[in-house]
Design a protein around this motif. Structure first.
Motif, PDB file in Angstrom:
ATOM      1  N   ALA A 313       0.851  -1.043  -0.110  1.00 18.52           N
ATOM      2  CA  ALA A 313       0.038  -0.064  -0.075  1.00 18.52           C
ATOM      3  C   ALA A 313       0.747   1.252  -0.102  1.00 18.52           C
ATOM      4  O   ALA A 313       1.834   1.265   0.966  1.00 18.52           O
ATOM      5  N   TYR A 314       0.594   2.196  -0.883  1.00 21.08           N
ATOM      6  CA  TYR A 314       1.603   3.243  -1.095  1.00 21.08           C
ATOM      7  C   TYR A 314       0.938   4.631  -0.132  1.00 21.08           C
ATOM      8  O   TYR A 314      -0.425   4.718  -0.120  1.00 21.08           O
ATOM      9  N   GLN A 315       1.885   4.923   0.723  1.00 24.40           N
ATOM     10  CA  GLN A 315       1.491   6.418   1.280  1.00 24.40           C
ATOM     11  C   GLN A 315       2.474   7.269   0.902  1.00 24.40           C
ATOM     12  O   GLN A 315       3.790   6.845   1.090  1.00 24.40           O
ATOM     13  N   ARG A 316       2.171   8.472   0.342  1.00 26.96           N
ATOM     14  CA  ARG A 316       3.274   9.380   0.083  1.00 26.96           C
ATOM     15  C   ARG A 316       4.078   9.871   0.982  1.00 26.96           C
ATOM     16  O   ARG A 316       3.932  10.277   2.253  1.00 26.96           O
ATOM     17  N   PRO A 317       5.438   9.588   0.895  1.00 24.30           N
ATOM     18  CA  PRO A 317       6.568   9.696   1.990  1.00 24.30           C
ATOM     19  C   PRO A 317       6.920  11.157   2.232  1.00 24.30           C
ATOM     20  O   PRO A 317       7.431  11.656   3.219  1.00 24.30           O
ATOM     21  N   ASN A 318       6.532  12.162   1.248  1.00 22.55           N
ATOM     22  CA  ASN A 318       6.847  13.555   1.332  1.00 22.55           C
ATOM     23  C   ASN A 318       8.456  13.937   1.606  1.00 22.55           C
ATOM     24  O   ASN A 318       8.782  14.529   2.405  1.00 22.55           O
ATOM     25  N   GLY A 319       9.290  13.032   1.175  1.00 20.31           N
ATOM     26  CA  GLY A 319      10.750  12.994   1.163  1.00 20.31           C
ATOM     27  C   GLY A 319      11.538  13.644  -0.053  1.00 20.31           C
ATOM     28  O   GLY A 319      12.657  13.884  -0.173  1.00 20.31           O
ATOM     29  N   GLY A 320      10.657  14.307  -1.150  1.00 21.46           N
ATOM     30  CA  GLY A 320      11.363  14.741  -2.083  1.00 21.46           C
ATOM     31  C   GLY A 320      12.013  14.160  -3.001  1.00 21.46           C
ATOM     32  O   GLY A 320      13.028  14.617  -3.772  1.00 21.46           O
ATOM     33  N   LEU A 321      11.827  12.701  -3.101  1.00 25.93           N
ATOM     34  CA  LEU A 321      12.452  11.768  -4.110  1.00 25.93           C
ATOM     35  C   LEU A 321      11.558  11.373  -5.263  1.00 25.93           C
ATOM     36  O   LEU A 321      10.470  11.177  -5.260  1.00 25.93           O
ATOM     37  N   VAL A 322      12.032  11.910  -6.497  1.00 21.14           N
ATOM     38  CA  VAL A 322      11.420  11.409  -7.847  1.00 21.14           C
ATOM     39  C   VAL A 322      12.129  10.274  -8.371  1.00 21.14           C
ATOM     40  O   VAL A 322      13.316  10.290  -8.555  1.00 21.14           O
ATOM     41  N   GLY A 323      11.353   9.212  -8.788  1.00 17.14           N
ATOM     42  CA  GLY A 323      11.967   8.177  -9.558  1.00 17.14           C
ATOM     43  C   GLY A 323      11.869   8.197 -10.679  1.00 17.14           C
ATOM     44  O   GLY A 323      11.037   8.885 -11.482  1.00 17.14           O
ATOM     45  N   PHE A 324      12.804   7.431 -11.614  1.00 15.01           N
ATOM     46  CA  PHE A 324      13.122   7.508 -13.012  1.00 15.01           C
ATOM     47  C   PHE A 324      13.080   6.044 -13.281  1.00 15.01           C
ATOM     48  O   PHE A 324      13.694   5.170 -12.866  1.00 15.01           O
ATOM     49  N   HIS A 325      12.343   5.650 -14.435  1.00 13.01           N
ATOM     50  CA  HIS A 325      12.820   4.568 -15.288  1.00 13.01           C
ATOM     51  C   HIS A 325      13.001   4.924 -16.780  1.00 13.01           C
ATOM     52  O   HIS A 325      12.111   5.246 -17.426  1.00 13.01           O
ATOM     53  N   GLY A 326      14.162   4.859 -16.988  1.00 12.04           N
ATOM     54  CA  GLY A 326      14.667   5.329 -18.548  1.00 12.04           C
ATOM     55  C   GLY A 326      14.837   4.199 -19.422  1.00 12.04           C
ATOM     56  O   GLY A 326      15.294   4.565 -20.550  1.00 12.04           O
ATOM     57  N   GLY A 327      14.471   3.198 -19.159  1.00 15.39           N
ATOM     58  CA  GLY A 327      14.671   1.901 -19.929  1.00 15.39           C
ATOM     59  C   GLY A 327      13.540   1.262 -20.756  1.00 15.39           C
ATOM     60  O   GLY A 327      12.459   1.941 -20.593  1.00 15.39           O
ATOM     61  N   SER A 328      13.775   0.055 -21.216  1.00 15.38           N
ATOM     62  CA  SER A 328      12.641  -0.553 -21.748  1.00 15.38           C
ATOM     63  C   SER A 328      13.147  -1.998 -22.127  1.00 15.38           C
ATOM     64  O   SER A 328      14.351  -2.470 -21.814  1.00 15.38           O
ATOM     65  N   LYS A 329      12.427  -2.905 -22.432  1.00 19.16           N
ATOM     66  CA  LYS A 329      12.911  -4.244 -23.066  1.00 19.16           C
ATOM     67  C   LYS A 329      13.820  -4.005 -24.203  1.00 19.16           C
ATOM     68  O   LYS A 329      13.972  -2.850 -24.885  1.00 19.16           O
ATOM     69  N   SER A 330      14.565  -4.968 -24.551  1.00 16.53           N
ATOM     70  CA  SER A 330      15.722  -4.851 -25.884  1.00 16.53           C
ATOM     71  C   SER A 330      14.772  -4.883 -27.220  1.00 16.53           C
ATOM     72  O   SER A 330      13.525  -5.223 -27.062  1.00 16.53           O
ATOM     73  N   GLY A 331      15.554  -4.902 -28.017  1.00 17.56           N
ATOM     74  CA  GLY A 331      15.168  -5.161 -29.361  1.00 17.56           C
ATOM     75  C   GLY A 331      14.210  -3.857 -29.988  1.00 17.56           C
ATOM     76  O   GLY A 331      14.762  -2.769 -29.539  1.00 17.56           O
ATOM     77  N   PHE A 332      13.281  -4.068 -30.641  1.00 20.58           N
ATOM     78  CA  PHE A 332      12.548  -2.832 -31.158  1.00 20.58           C
ATOM     79  C   PHE A 332      11.778  -1.915 -30.115  1.00 20.58           C
ATOM     80  O   PHE A 332      11.627  -1.123 -30.352  1.00 20.58           O
ATOM     81  N   TRP A 333      11.818  -2.670 -28.926  1.00 22.36           N
ATOM     82  CA  TRP A 333      11.082  -1.806 -27.916  1.00 22.36           C
ATOM     83  C   TRP A 333      11.937  -0.749 -27.325  1.00 22.36           C
ATOM     84  O   TRP A 333      11.735   0.270 -26.644  1.00 22.36           O
ATOM     85  N   THR A 334      13.306  -0.664 -27.759  1.00 21.39           N
ATOM     86  CA  THR A 334      14.117   0.456 -27.357  1.00 21.39           C
ATOM     87  C   THR A 334      13.785   1.750 -27.919  1.00 21.39           C
ATOM     88  O   THR A 334      14.107   2.673 -27.379  1.00 21.39           O
ATOM     89  N   SER A 335      12.703   1.646 -29.053  1.00 17.66           N
ATOM     90  CA  SER A 335      12.472   2.931 -29.680  1.00 17.66           C
ATOM     91  C   SER A 335      11.374   3.619 -28.475  1.00 17.66           C
ATOM     92  O   SER A 335      10.900   4.725 -28.777  1.00 17.66           O
ATOM     93  N   LYS A 336      10.956   3.084 -27.412  1.00 12.90           N
ATOM     94  CA  LYS A 336      10.116   3.502 -26.413  1.00 12.90           C
ATOM     95  C   LYS A 336      11.162   4.328 -25.347  1.00 12.90           C
ATOM     96  O   LYS A 336      10.629   5.070 -24.589  1.00 12.90           O
ATOM     97  N   ARG A 337      12.309   4.496 -25.632  1.00 12.42           N
ATOM     98  CA  ARG A 337      13.210   5.120 -24.625  1.00 12.42           C
ATOM     99  C   ARG A 337      13.465   6.630 -25.105  1.00 12.42           C
ATOM    100  O   ARG A 337      13.882   6.988 -25.722  1.00 12.42           O
ATOM    101  N   TRP A 338      12.991   7.302 -24.026  1.00 11.86           N
ATOM    102  CA  TRP A 338      13.011   8.749 -24.107  1.00 11.86           C
ATOM    103  C   TRP A 338      14.544   9.336 -23.846  1.00 11.86           C
ATOM    104  O   TRP A 338      14.900   9.025 -22.867  1.00 11.86           O
ATOM    105  N   PRO A 339      15.359  10.073 -24.639  1.00 14.18           N
ATOM    106  CA  PRO A 339      16.582  10.359 -24.391  1.00 14.18           C
ATOM    107  C   PRO A 339      17.059  11.521 -23.699  1.00 14.18           C
ATOM    108  O   PRO A 339      18.132  11.681 -23.310  1.00 14.18           O
ATOM    109  N   HIS A 340      16.151  12.130 -23.060  1.00 13.20           N
ATOM    110  CA  HIS A 340      16.349  13.490 -22.107  1.00 13.20           C
ATOM    111  C   HIS A 340      16.079  13.225 -20.899  1.00 13.20           C
ATOM    112  O   HIS A 340      16.158  14.284 -20.026  1.00 13.20           O
ATOM    113  N   PHE A 341      16.163  12.027 -20.062  1.00 14.25           N
ATOM    114  CA  PHE A 341      16.197  11.925 -18.916  1.00 14.25           C
ATOM    115  C   PHE A 341      17.274  12.415 -17.974  1.00 14.25           C
ATOM    116  O   PHE A 341      16.896  13.120 -17.089  1.00 14.25           O
TER     117      PHE A 341
END
Length: 486
Positions: A313-341
C-alpha cells in the motif's frame, strides 16, 4: 516493573536485543535527544543495553526489566518500533498488539513485518537517518500522527478473532465453485488484469486462483493479494491436478492449449481480441470481457483504476524523491526510450528534488541516485519511497501506476490510450503527429525498430507535465485527474 513507569509519550521497542534492532534504535535516539525512548530487556542482559546507550550518549533511552503489564506500556507509548532486520519475523505479534491500542508502528522492510504494515504502518530500510526523520515527523506533525493512529486501529481489526474466522471460512469456500484466472505474460499485462481480478473476487465474495505465463521469474508476487487471491501459479511449474468450476483465460495468456479440468473453460478471445489500437484500455478490456463472458458487472467510472501490487500500500512519503525508469525491453522496444532523462534530472535537482534511477543496472540515468538492480520486489519497496515517478512506457511505469504513485508516462511509438496510467495519480505525455502511435498506424515499421519519433518529444513538453503533476500533488493530497499532453 522494577521502577516507576515511564512518562507517557515515548518510542517503545519491546525487545532490547541487538538482532531485534536495539542497536539501530539506540543510534536513532542519539540523534533525537529531545524524544524519549523505552526498551524492554525481556530476553537479554539490560547491562549490555545500558552500556550501548551510555557509549552513544543517548541519555533519552530508558531500559526497563521484563514486565507482564504490556498494556500499560502500549497505552503510554506514542509509537512502537519493530526494527527486525537481522531477526526475520514470521509474524511479529507486536505490530498488531500495538495497533490494537491505536499506536503507529514503524517496521523493518524484511520478513513478514512489511506485509502486516502494508495498509497501516511505516516500513523503512535499515537507515538511522530515515528512522529519525519518520519518528520526528510523528512527533511534530499532529495531523499525520492522527491519521497513522487511525490506520493502526483500522488494521488491527483485520487481525481480530472475527476476521480470522472469516479468513478460515474463505479458505473452505474456495474448495467449492473454485475459479482459476489465466493471465500473462508481461508485467504490464499482469497488472492490467488486476482491476478485473479484484472485481471478480469482490463480486463472487471469494478469492480466486491465478495461473501466470510470466516473463520474469520473480514477478508472481505482483498479483498475490491476501484479500482477492488464493494462490498464484507459474505456467512453468503448474500442476493440472485441481478441478475448477470455472477457468477464465484472458487475452494476454496467449494461445497455449492446456488439459484443464473444469466444468467450463471461457476464453476472452471468443468475445474479442485485444490489440494496441483497441477502443478500450487493456484494463477496461479485461473488465468488459469478464462482464460479457462471466456476467461480472463493474463500475466503468472507478473499477479500471482499481489496481493493486501484491499486498503493498502506497503512502506518499513527502521525502522529495522522484523516481526514473529510463529503459525498456530490448530489441524494437528500445524505440520507447526517451533520450532526455539526464536533462530532466537536472531540472528536478535544480528545483530541490532528489532523483533516483530504478530498473536494471543498464537502465541507470546519469547523474541520479542508483537504485537499480535487485529483484522486482526489492525495486517495488524502493519505489514506495518516491513522491512521484517519471517513466517510459514500461513494466516499471505500470508498477508505479498500480501502486498509486503519482506518475508521468512518456509515450512515443506506443499507444497511451490502451497502455497509459489509469490511476487517479497518472498522466501521459505523447506526441501528436499523423504517424503516431507507430505501433498502431505503421506496425511493420515499429516492429522493425525503425521508429525514432520519441526523439522529437522535447524536454520542455515533458518538464511542463512533470511540473504540473508535482505542483498539484504538493498543493493538495487528493487524487489527480488524468491529463494528457499531446
Amino acid at each position: 516493573m522494577t521502577a516507576a513507569a515511564p512518562e507517557p509519550g515515548f518510542v517503545l521497542l519491546v525487545n532490547a536485543k541487538p538482532e531485534k534492532g536495539f542497536d539501530l534504535i539506540a543510534q536513532v535516539a542519539a540523534t533525537l535527544r529531545h524524544i524519549p525512548f523505552v526498551s524492554i530487556a525481556s530476553q537479554s542482559d539490560a547491562t549490555e543495553a545500558r552500556e550501548l546507550v551510555r557509549r552513544l550518549g543517548a541519555t533519552n533511552v530508558r531500559i526497563i526489566e521484563k514486565t507482564t503489564d504490556m498494556a500499560s506500556l502500549y497505552r503510554a507509548a506514542r509509537m512502537v518500533a519493530v526494527p527486525s532486520y537481522r531477526f526475520v519475523e514470521t509474524f511479529s505479534r507486536v505490530c498488531i498488539e500495538a495497533q490494537r491500542y491505536g499506536k503507529p508502528v514503524i517496521g523493518s522492510d524484511v520478513g513478514n513485518v512489511p506485509y502486516l504494515l502494508a495498509e497501516s504502518g511505516i516500513v523503512l530500510p535499515e537507515s538511522v537517518e530515515l528512522w529519525a526523520q519518520e519518528i520526528a515527523r510523528l512527533y511534530g506533525d499532529a495531523a499525520y500522527y492522527g491519521e497513522r493512529c487511525r490506520l493502526a486501529a483500522e488494521n488491527s481489526e483485520r487481525y481480530s478473532q472475527a476476521a480470522q474466522r472469516e479468513d478460515i471460512l474463505r479458505i473452505v469456500e474456495t474448495q467449492t465453485d473454485a475459479m482459476l484466472v489465466c493471465v500473462g505474460s508481461g508485467i504490464g499485462n499482469m497488472l492490467h488484469a488486476g482491476p478485473m481480478i479484484r472485481n471478480i473476487a469482490r463480486t463472487l465474495g471469494r478469492r480466486v486462483d491465478l495461473l501466470v505465463a510470466e516473463d520474469h521469474g520473480t514477478s508472481l508476487f505482483l498479483l498475490q493479494n491476501d484479500r482477492f487471491v488464493n494462490s498464484v501459479y507459474s505456467l512453468r511449474n503448474y500442476a493440472l491436478r485441481r478441478r475448477y468450476d470455472t477457468i477464465f483465460v484472458t487475452h494476454c495468456f496467449g494461445t497455449a492449449s492446456l488439459p484443464f479440468h473444469a466444468r467450463r473453460v471461457v476464453f476472452s478471445r471468443d468475445w474479442d481480441g485485444f490489440h494496441p489500437g483497441h477502443a478500450l484500455h487493456e484494463a477496461l478490456f479485461n473488465l468488459e470481457a469478464a462482464k460479457v463472458l462471466l456476467g461480472i458487472p463493474y463500475d466503468p467510472a472507478t473499477a479500471a483504476a482499481d489496481y493493486y501490487v501484491g499486498n503493498y500500500a502506497y503512502q506518499r512519503p513527502n521525502g522529495g524523491l522522484v523516481g526514473f525508469h529510463g529503459g525498456s525491453k530490448s530489441g524494437f522496444w528500445t524505440s520507447k526510450r526517451w533520450p532526455h532523462f539526464p536533462a530532466l534530472g537536472g531540472r528536478l535537482r535544480d528545483a530541490g528534488y532528489s532523483v533516483a534511477s530504478f530498473g536494471t543496472p543498464a537502465e541507470y540515468v546519469e547523474g541520479t541516485l542508483d537504485h537499480t538492480g535487485g529483484t522486482i520486489e526489492e525495486m517495488v519497496r524502493g519505489m514506495l519511497q518516491c513522491d512521484a515517478f517519471i517513466s517510459n512506457d514500461s513494466g516499471v511505469m505500470n508498477i508505479a501506476n498500480a501502486l498509486g504513485i503519482p506518475v508521468v508516462g512518456i509515450f512515443g511509438p506506443t499507444n497511451w490510450e490502451t497502455r497509459g496510467p489509469l490511476s487517479a495519480h497518472g498522466r501521459s505525455v505523447s506526441l501528436s503527429s499523423e504517424c503516431s502511435p507507430c505501433e498502431v498506424k505503421n506496425s511493420k515499421h515499429f516492429l522493425a525498430g525503425g521508429c525514432t519519433c520519441i526523439d522529437r518529444l522535447d524536454l520542455e513538453t515533458v518538464w511542463a507535465a512533470v511540473q504540473g503533476l508535482l505542483a498539484e500533488v504538493e498543493r493538495v493530497h487528493v487524487p489527480l485527474k488524468l491529463v494528457v499532453s499531446r
